[in-house]
Design a protein around this motif. Structure first.
Motif, PDB file in Angstrom:
ATOM      1  N   SER A   1      45.472  41.102  39.612  1.00 23.11           N
ATOM      2  CA  SER A   1      44.205  41.570  39.022  1.00 23.11           C
ATOM      3  C   SER A   1      43.919  40.702  37.808  1.00 23.11           C
ATOM      4  O   SER A   1      44.261  41.065  36.674  1.00 23.11           O
ATOM      5  CB  SER A   1      44.304  43.039  38.620  1.00 23.11           C
ATOM      6  OG  SER A   1      44.527  43.855  39.739  1.00 23.11           O
ATOM      7  N   PRO A   2      43.327  39.524  37.988  1.00 21.03           N
ATOM      8  CA  PRO A   2      43.093  38.620  36.856  1.00 21.03           C
ATOM      9  C   PRO A   2      42.081  39.228  35.877  1.00 21.03           C
ATOM     10  O   PRO A   2      41.240  40.043  36.264  1.00 21.03           O
ATOM     11  CB  PRO A   2      42.530  37.358  37.516  1.00 21.03           C
ATOM     12  CG  PRO A   2      41.948  37.833  38.798  1.00 21.03           C
ATOM     13  CD  PRO A   2      42.801  38.974  39.251  1.00 21.03           C
ATOM     14  N   PRO A   3      42.157  38.839  34.622  1.00 20.41           N
ATOM     15  CA  PRO A   3      41.211  39.383  33.638  1.00 20.41           C
ATOM     16  C   PRO A   3      39.785  38.934  33.914  1.00 20.41           C
ATOM     17  O   PRO A   3      39.549  37.845  34.438  1.00 20.41           O
ATOM     18  CB  PRO A   3      41.724  38.817  32.316  1.00 20.41           C
ATOM     19  CG  PRO A   3      42.491  37.593  32.680  1.00 20.41           C
ATOM     20  CD  PRO A   3      43.098  37.879  34.022  1.00 20.41           C
ATOM     21  N   THR A   4      38.855  39.802  33.533  1.00 20.94           N
ATOM     22  CA  THR A   4      37.439  39.448  33.626  1.00 20.94           C
ATOM     23  C   THR A   4      36.867  39.163  32.238  1.00 20.94           C
ATOM     24  O   THR A   4      35.683  38.836  32.116  1.00 20.94           O
ATOM     25  CB  THR A   4      36.639  40.598  34.264  1.00 20.94           C
ATOM     26  OG1 THR A   4      36.732  41.766  33.430  1.00 20.94           O
ATOM     27  CG2 THR A   4      37.174  40.920  35.659  1.00 20.94           C
ATOM     28  N   ALA A   5      37.717  39.312  31.213  1.00 20.79           N
ATOM     29  CA  ALA A   5      37.272  39.041  29.840  1.00 20.79           C
ATOM     30  C   ALA A   5      38.475  38.637  28.995  1.00 20.79           C
ATOM     31  O   ALA A   5      39.615  39.053  29.257  1.00 20.79           O
ATOM     32  CB  ALA A   5      36.587  40.268  29.229  1.00 20.79           C
ATOM     33  N   LEU A   6      38.194  37.810  27.984  1.00 22.02           N
ATOM     34  CA  LEU A   6      39.242  37.349  27.063  1.00 22.02           C
ATOM     35  C   LEU A   6      38.833  37.655  25.629  1.00 22.02           C
ATOM     36  O   LEU A   6      37.694  37.400  25.235  1.00 22.02           O
ATOM     37  CB  LEU A   6      39.455  35.835  27.185  1.00 22.02           C
ATOM     38  CG  LEU A   6      39.728  35.221  28.562  1.00 22.02           C
ATOM     39  CD1 LEU A   6      39.874  33.702  28.413  1.00 22.02           C
ATOM     40  CD2 LEU A   6      40.971  35.823  29.191  1.00 22.02           C
TER      41      LEU A   6
ATOM     42  N   ILE B   1      41.081  43.065  30.447  1.00 20.08           N
ATOM     43  CA  ILE B   1      40.781  42.245  29.259  1.00 20.08           C
ATOM     44  C   ILE B   1      42.076  41.652  28.713  1.00 20.08           C
ATOM     45  O   ILE B   1      43.022  42.404  28.412  1.00 20.08           O
ATOM     46  CB  ILE B   1      40.090  43.094  28.161  1.00 20.08           C
ATOM     47  CG1 ILE B   1      38.830  43.752  28.725  1.00 20.08           C
ATOM     48  CG2 ILE B   1      39.762  42.235  26.950  1.00 20.08           C
ATOM     49  CD1 ILE B   1      38.225  44.807  27.808  1.00 20.08           C
ATOM     50  N   ALA B   2      42.124  40.351  28.607  1.00 18.66           N
ATOM     51  CA  ALA B   2      43.329  39.676  28.099  1.00 18.66           C
ATOM     52  C   ALA B   2      43.185  39.347  26.614  1.00 18.66           C
ATOM     53  O   ALA B   2      42.074  39.195  26.100  1.00 18.66           O
ATOM     54  CB  ALA B   2      43.589  38.399  28.896  1.00 18.66           C
ATOM     55  N   PHE B   3      44.319  39.254  25.955  1.00 16.45           N
ATOM     56  CA  PHE B   3      44.388  38.870  24.535  1.00 16.45           C
ATOM     57  C   PHE B   3      45.070  37.507  24.479  1.00 16.45           C
ATOM     58  O   PHE B   3      46.235  37.359  24.850  1.00 16.45           O
ATOM     59  CB  PHE B   3      45.192  39.908  23.752  1.00 16.45           C
ATOM     60  CG  PHE B   3      45.275  39.656  22.276  1.00 16.45           C
ATOM     61  CD1 PHE B   3      44.311  40.156  21.407  1.00 16.45           C
ATOM     62  CD2 PHE B   3      46.323  38.919  21.735  1.00 16.45           C
ATOM     63  CE1 PHE B   3      44.385  39.933  20.042  1.00 16.45           C
ATOM     64  CE2 PHE B   3      46.404  38.677  20.379  1.00 16.45           C
ATOM     65  CZ  PHE B   3      45.436  39.195  19.526  1.00 16.45           C
TER      66      PHE B   3
ATOM     67  N   ILE C   1      34.036  35.836  27.221  1.00  6.58           N
ATOM     68  CA  ILE C   1      34.923  35.446  26.126  1.00  6.58           C
ATOM     69  C   ILE C   1      34.303  35.832  24.792  1.00  6.58           C
ATOM     70  O   ILE C   1      33.119  35.578  24.544  1.00  6.58           O
ATOM     71  CB  ILE C   1      35.211  33.926  26.133  1.00  6.58           C
ATOM     72  CG1 ILE C   1      35.929  33.519  27.422  1.00  6.58           C
ATOM     73  CG2 ILE C   1      36.048  33.532  24.912  1.00  6.58           C
ATOM     74  CD1 ILE C   1      36.278  32.041  27.500  1.00  6.58           C
ATOM     75  N   VAL C   2      35.117  36.452  23.932  1.00  2.00           N
ATOM     76  CA  VAL C   2      34.708  36.743  22.561  1.00  2.00           C
ATOM     77  C   VAL C   2      35.801  36.233  21.636  1.00  2.00           C
ATOM     78  O   VAL C   2      36.979  36.218  21.998  1.00  2.00           O
ATOM     79  CB  VAL C   2      34.457  38.261  22.362  1.00  2.00           C
ATOM     80  CG1 VAL C   2      35.734  39.063  22.543  1.00  2.00           C
ATOM     81  CG2 VAL C   2      33.834  38.544  21.007  1.00  2.00           C
TER      82      VAL C   2
END
Length: 341
Positions: A243-248, A186-188, A276-277
């Motif tokens: 390992s790219p993010p699957t959520a932001l 999960i990325a910020f 995305i959230v």
């Protein structure tokens, strides 16, 4: 010919002092008399000299509203018109005008606020941001000038009146929501670390990861500066990781819209490939493609309550500092999907 207060009094068949009290909306004057005097004022074209009245009363009946950058740039973000809507509604109800800042840089904002205070152009100030080591806020504290902040102060929060959401808690909750959907990468995305709101949301994000036993990965942080320079390239770098993010988790809806657009150009689908959230729940969020899952932070209420606190400080200088926490609402839409293992 200049119409005077005496002309109004003569025409309305009342004393000049009665006209003054009508202008001040004194409760000592009957509604019937107020109506008659106001009709005569309108008929004669009499406009009270509020500037002179303010000098006599040592009050401007004005509130300074300070934005983090120029009005031109601020109004490109729907947050500011919305928070101003809450401020304006409350200020109008209490017969206060609004004086908007025009400074573009931190130095210009500081100079403008010192001029406002020293020139007594306003009775109090609302800061629409909380910056790290902000000298404008420090100046307002040192001069004991009435002010409130939309956002948690970086320092001395127990001595400053402010209105905010619980940004640490709500960001922890939205990150936990993504984790419960099976996401571990999960990325910020977005937000400047010069502002407390970004730091609080980042801390909430980290808390959720820590509780889930997920290591914090600094490569999953994309700051506002990189997005401003070239959002598409910043996102490409993020999605090119081993390992790219699957959520932001994005700082606000505007950044989320931009990310969705860039992801589309990269043939990465939301929410099938990435969830995305976001925050703010702007009007367009439910109409975006896909409709955006977002946190409604009640922007206009932030402004309304900050104005209430400021007017209380202006009219009752001995009022103790307070923290007002505005509740939020998580709006679940179609931009998040369970991660298939």
């Amino acid at each position: 010919m200049i119409v005077t207060i005496k002309d109004v009094a003569k025409k309305a068949n009342v004393a000049p002092s009665t006209v003054s009290r009508v202008i001040a909306n004194s409760p000592r004057i009957s509604e019937k008399t107020k109506k008659r005097v106001r009709e005569v004022m309108e008929e004669l074209g009499y406009y009270p000299n509020f500037q002179a009245r303010s000098l006599a009363a040592k009050s401007t009946q004005s509130i300074g509203v300070i934005m983090p950058n120029s009005a031109y740039h601020a109004f490109q973000n729907p947050f500011f018109p919305e928070v101003l809507r809450g401020i304006s509604k409350n200020a109008h109800a209490n017969k206060y005008g609004i004086y908007l800042s025009t400074g573009s840089t931190e130095e210009e904002i500081y100079a403008e606020v010192t001029s406002m205070v020293q020139g007594r152009r306003v009775d109090g100030v609302i800061l629409l941001y909380s910056r790290i080591n902000d000298k404008t806020m420090k100046f307002l504290q040192e001069t004991n000038f009435p002010f409130t902040v939309v956002g948690r102060p970086d320092q001395n929060e127990e001595r400053i009146t402010f209105v905010d959401n619980d940004n640490i808690f709500i960001t922890k909750q939205v990150t936990k929501y993504l984790i419960e959907l099976g996401h571990r990468h999960i990325a910020f995305v977005g937000g400047s670390l010069d502002f407390v709101v970004t730091i609080d949301r980042l801390n909430g994000y980290k808390l959720a990861l820590n509780e889930a036993g997920i290591p914090f990965n600094k490569d999953y942080m994309v700051h506002e500066e990189f997005i401003k320079d070239n959002g598409k390239e910043a996102l490409k770098s993020l999605m090119s990781l081993d390992s790219p993010p699957t959520a932001l988790v994005t700082q606000d809806d505007l950044i989320a819209y931009e990310m969705i657009s860039h992801l589309g150009d990269m043939n990465i689908k939301v929410p099938e490939d990435i969830s995305i959230v976001s925050f703010n729940n702007l009007m367009l969020s439910e109409h975006s493609k896909p409709p955006l899952t977002s946190v409604d932070i009640c922007i206009d209420q932030l402004g309304f309550e900050a104005t209430s606190c400021l007017i209380e400080k202006i009219e009752k200088p001995d009022t103790l500092p307070k923290r007002i926490t505005i509740p939020t609402k998580f709006i679940e839409r179609k931009s998040c999907e369970r991660r298939q293992s």
